[in-house]
Design a protein around this motif. Structure first.
Motif: not given
Length: 254
Positions: A56-67, A70-81, A102-106
């Motif tokens: 199924m087609n994925m639109a740009q995620p609302v959030q993508f990150g890792v805990i 060192t804490g919580r980090e926004d990884l949206l800029p890391n995404l490649t379509a 490392y807990l990755f989540f989307v």
């Protein structure tokens, strides 16, 4: 005979459209032992894992990150379509900085499923353990719906029992339905539709268990009703299916 054939076509069509949707968030490994295994490569796609599609087609995620340690980090800029058969998927590369889990989540964008008349949002996570620290795997990310592992979600042999607890807005969810699918590598052909998606339910305390009979990646999806409707592409208010997903990997003992 014509009526039977028509009924069979309808049944097959329903079986296809009703197949379980799973948001995949799959790293190239669940355990990093040496620096040569860095960085972690993650692949995101929305599909039917046991049936190996369709996508199924994925639109740009609302959030993508890792805990991480060192804490919580926004990884949206890391995404490649990427485009696969005209359907959008994503990938990301992440370099582990220090020992720990490392807990990755989307949180994907809502997906309109006309066959079911619902918008689907599957909050998905996967845990990668790095350099032997083995701590933090049961940390709660704080997603609206979430599976908290009670079994350490890595270092699992084929046949191990995986146990988790389902939460919705921080509260335990009793008697929730949890769908389970193996990410098929094309080596297994299910003999009938009930073998595609396994189904278990949480107990009165929101806890479920499942013994994984084959090596590879296993997805667990607790499906719950959303609190508020969303508008579909036509602008109509429709129900929301919230999914709490976690992916774990088993390996053969050899």
């Amino acid at each position: 005979m014509i009526r039977f054939a028509l009924s069979l076509v309808i049944a097959l069509a329903f079986a296809t459209t009703a197949a379980a949707h799973f948001q995949e968030l799959i790293p190239n490994t669940e355990i990093i032992i040496t620096a040569s295994e860095n960085p972690v490569e993650l692949h995101l796609q929305f599909t039917h894992p046991m049936e190996r599609g369709p996508l199924m087609n994925m639109a740009q995620p609302v959030q993508f990150g890792v805990i991480s340690p060192t804490g919580r980090e926004d990884l949206l800029p890391n995404l490649t379509a990427h485009s696969i058969a005209d359907h959008q998927t994503f990938s990301a590369s992440y370099r582990i900085k220090q020992p720990g889990d490392y807990l990755f989540f989307v949180e994907p964008a809502p997906y309109w499923e006309p066959a079911e008349g619902v918008m689907i949002i599957h909050y998905t996570k996967v845990i990668v353990s790095a350099f032997g620290a083995e701590n933090g795997w049961d940390t709660e990310i704080g997603l609206p719906v979430e599976i908290i592992p009670l079994t350490r979600p890595y270092g699992l042999w084929t046949g191990n029992l995986f146990t988790g607890v389902v939460k919705h807005n921080g509260q335990l969810v009793p008697f929730a339905e949890v769908e389970v699918e193996w990410r098929n590598d094309s080596s297994i052909k299910p003999p009938a539709s009930p073998f595609v998606t396994q189904v278990v339910k949480t107990d009165a305390n929101g806890v479920f268990s499942y013994a994984m009979p084959h090596s590879g990646w296993w997805g667990f999806a607790a499906l719950l009703n959303g609190d508020q409707p969303l508008k579909n592409p036509a602008g109509n208010a429709v129900p929301v299916e919230l999914g709490a997903l976690i992916w774990v990997r088993t390996r053969d003992m050899k």
